[in-house]
Design a protein around this motif. Structure first.
Motif, PDB file in Angstrom:
ATOM      1  N   ARG A 126      -5.424  -5.374  -0.190  1.00 42.60           N
ATOM      2  CA  ARG A 126      -4.941  -4.018  -0.360  1.00 42.60           C
ATOM      3  C   ARG A 126      -3.661  -4.003  -1.163  1.00 42.60           C
ATOM      4  NH1 ARG A 126      -4.303  -5.980   4.934  1.00 42.60           N
ATOM      5  NH2 ARG A 126      -2.124  -6.224   5.457  1.00 42.60           N
ATOM      6  N   PRO A 127      -3.385  -2.858  -1.666  1.00 44.88           N
ATOM      7  CA  PRO A 127      -4.199  -1.646  -1.767  1.00 44.88           C
ATOM      8  C   PRO A 127      -5.143  -1.747  -2.965  1.00 44.88           C
ATOM      9  CG  PRO A 127      -2.086  -1.256  -2.778  1.00 44.88           C
ATOM     10  CD  PRO A 127      -2.050  -2.662  -2.237  1.00 44.88           C
ATOM     11  N   ALA A 128      -6.168  -0.930  -2.953  1.00 44.29           N
ATOM     12  CA  ALA A 128      -7.074  -0.833  -4.094  1.00 44.29           C
ATOM     13  C   ALA A 128      -7.077   0.608  -4.577  1.00 44.29           C
ATOM     14  CB  ALA A 128      -8.484  -1.261  -3.704  1.00 44.29           C
ATOM     15  N   VAL A 129      -6.945   0.782  -5.877  1.00 41.01           N
ATOM     16  CA  VAL A 129      -7.029   2.097  -6.496  1.00 41.01           C
ATOM     17  C   VAL A 129      -8.304   2.123  -7.317  1.00 41.01           C
ATOM     18  CG1 VAL A 129      -5.981   3.687  -8.148  1.00 41.01           C
ATOM     19  CG2 VAL A 129      -4.553   2.507  -6.476  1.00 41.01           C
ATOM     20  N   SER A 143       0.829  -1.193   0.000  1.00 46.51           N
ATOM     21  CA  SER A 143       0.000   0.000   0.000  1.00 46.51           C
ATOM     22  C   SER A 143       0.873   1.256   0.000  1.00 46.51           C
ATOM     23  CB  SER A 143      -0.921  -0.023   1.225  1.00 46.51           C
ATOM     24  OG  SER A 143      -1.938   0.925   1.115  1.00 46.51           O
ATOM     25  N   ARG A 144       1.915   1.258   0.809  1.00 45.25           N
ATOM     26  CA  ARG A 144       2.840   2.402   0.825  1.00 45.25           C
ATOM     27  C   ARG A 144       3.551   2.542  -0.516  1.00 45.25           C
ATOM     28  NH1 ARG A 144       4.195  -0.011   5.776  1.00 45.25           N
ATOM     29  NH2 ARG A 144       6.223  -0.636   4.921  1.00 45.25           N
ATOM     30  N   GLN A 145       3.949   1.432  -1.116  1.00 43.99           N
ATOM     31  CA  GLN A 145       4.612   1.473  -2.422  1.00 43.99           C
ATOM     32  C   GLN A 145       3.677   2.013  -3.494  1.00 43.99           C
ATOM     33  OE1 GLN A 145       5.980  -2.529  -3.139  1.00 43.99           O
ATOM     34  NE2 GLN A 145       7.425  -2.463  -1.429  1.00 43.99           N
ATOM     35  N   THR A 146       2.427   1.613  -3.446  1.00 44.29           N
ATOM     36  CA  THR A 146       1.446   2.084  -4.426  1.00 44.29           C
ATOM     37  C   THR A 146       1.213   3.579  -4.276  1.00 44.29           C
ATOM     38  OG1 THR A 146       0.397  -0.096  -4.515  1.00 44.29           O
ATOM     39  CG2 THR A 146      -0.905   1.793  -5.299  1.00 44.29           C
ATOM     40  N   LEU A 147       1.085   4.050  -3.058  1.00 48.10           N
ATOM     41  CA  LEU A 147       0.910   5.482  -2.818  1.00 48.10           C
ATOM     42  C   LEU A 147       2.116   6.254  -3.348  1.00 48.10           C
ATOM     43  CD1 LEU A 147      -0.592   7.895  -1.663  1.00 48.10           C
ATOM     44  CD2 LEU A 147       0.402   7.336   0.578  1.00 48.10           C
ATOM     45  N   ALA A 148       3.317   5.791  -3.056  1.00 47.96           N
ATOM     46  CA  ALA A 148       4.531   6.463  -3.528  1.00 47.96           C
ATOM     47  C   ALA A 148       4.597   6.465  -5.053  1.00 47.96           C
ATOM     48  CB  ALA A 148       5.768   5.784  -2.944  1.00 47.96           C
ATOM     49  N   LEU A 149       4.220   5.362  -5.667  1.00 50.80           N
ATOM     50  CA  LEU A 149       4.228   5.261  -7.126  1.00 50.80           C
ATOM     51  C   LEU A 149       3.307   6.307  -7.744  1.00 50.80           C
ATOM     52  CD1 LEU A 149       5.114   3.477  -9.623  1.00 50.80           C
ATOM     53  CD2 LEU A 149       3.015   2.183  -9.211  1.00 50.80           C
ATOM     54  N   LEU A 150       2.114   6.454  -7.204  1.00 51.19           N
ATOM     55  CA  LEU A 150       1.163   7.441  -7.714  1.00 51.19           C
ATOM     56  C   LEU A 150       1.681   8.860  -7.485  1.00 51.19           C
ATOM     57  CD1 LEU A 150      -2.132   5.758  -6.470  1.00 51.19           C
ATOM     58  CD2 LEU A 150      -1.326   5.886  -8.838  1.00 51.19           C
ATOM     59  N   GLN A 151       2.174   9.119  -6.299  1.00 51.63           N
ATOM     60  CA  GLN A 151       2.679  10.459  -5.988  1.00 51.63           C
ATOM     61  C   GLN A 151       3.895  10.803  -6.837  1.00 51.63           C
ATOM     62  OE1 GLN A 151       3.133   9.955  -1.726  1.00 51.63           O
ATOM     63  NE2 GLN A 151       1.206  11.028  -1.323  1.00 51.63           N
ATOM     64  N   ARG A 194      -8.261  -1.310  -9.593  1.00 45.23           N
ATOM     65  CA  ARG A 194      -7.205  -2.314  -9.646  1.00 45.23           C
ATOM     66  C   ARG A 194      -6.681  -2.540  -8.234  1.00 45.23           C
ATOM     67  NH1 ARG A 194      -8.973  -2.594 -13.903  1.00 45.23           N
ATOM     68  NH2 ARG A 194      -8.002  -2.738 -15.948  1.00 45.23           N
ATOM     69  N   ILE A 195      -6.278  -3.769  -7.980  1.00 44.84           N
ATOM     70  CA  ILE A 195      -5.585  -4.117  -6.752  1.00 44.84           C
ATOM     71  C   ILE A 195      -4.097  -3.899  -7.016  1.00 44.84           C
ATOM     72  CG2 ILE A 195      -5.083  -5.944  -5.089  1.00 44.84           C
ATOM     73  CD1 ILE A 195      -8.028  -5.139  -5.086  1.00 44.84           C
ATOM     74  N   GLY A 196      -3.411  -3.239  -6.107  1.00 41.84           N
ATOM     75  CA  GLY A 196      -1.994  -2.907  -6.290  1.00 41.84           C
ATOM     76  C   GLY A 196      -1.059  -4.024  -5.897  1.00 41.84           C
ATOM     77  N   ARG A 197      -1.229  -5.179  -6.477  1.00 37.38           N
ATOM     78  CA  ARG A 197      -0.358  -6.338  -6.270  1.00 37.38           C
ATOM     79  C   ARG A 197      -0.031  -6.907  -7.627  1.00 37.38           C
ATOM     80  NH1 ARG A 197       0.682  -8.089  -1.339  1.00 37.38           N
ATOM     81  NH2 ARG A 197      -0.413  -7.045   0.327  1.00 37.38           N
ATOM     82  N   PRO A 198       1.047  -6.489  -8.219  1.00 40.60           N
ATOM     83  CA  PRO A 198       2.072  -5.568  -7.758  1.00 40.60           C
ATOM     84  C   PRO A 198       1.586  -4.122  -7.881  1.00 40.60           C
ATOM     85  CG  PRO A 198       2.573  -6.207  -9.991  1.00 40.60           C
ATOM     86  CD  PRO A 198       1.345  -6.992  -9.574  1.00 40.60           C
TER      87      PRO A 198
END
Length: 109
Positions: free
Chosen positions: A87-90, A14-22, A97-101
């Motif tokens: 998790r995470p879900a965007v 979830s933290r990786q997905t947030l960082a990727l988007l940001q 999408r589920i953020g895995r990966p």
């Protein structure tokens, strides 16, 4: 386009997905789904956007539901215990999408 992240700050994906988007400059609304659990209607909407059954959102290893649990039983469990949500879900207005990966979420943003 509105982008929402169902986020668990304790989850590395979830933290990786947030960082990727940001890092890509994508404005994202972060929702700690454990503090603000989604309703049954929101869960159903996300599943429609995923194009997947309810079992896709269930963290089976944390659940005591049988593998043949019905869609309604899974949705009820997710709504009652948000820790069971994968998790995470965007989520956007038209897709989810589920953020895995984590990179999987880039398909919809």
């Amino acid at each position: 386009m509105a982008v929402t992240l169902w986020h668990n700050p304790r989850c590395s994906k979830s933290r990786q997905t947030l960082a990727l988007l940001q890092d890509r400059g994508i404005a994202v609304t972060v929702r700690d789904y454990q503090k603000q659990p989604p309703s049954m209607i929101e869960l159903q909407d996300v599943l429609r956007k995923l194009g997947q059954p309810a079992s896709t959102l269930l963290r089976w290893k944390d659940s005591d539901l049988p593998k043949n649990a019905s869609e309604n039983d899974i949705l009820a469990a997710l709504a009652a215990n948000p820790k069971l949500i994968e998790r995470p879900a965007v989520i956007t207005d038209t897709a989810a999408r589920i953020g895995r990966p984590p990179e999987a979420v880039l398909e919809i943003v």
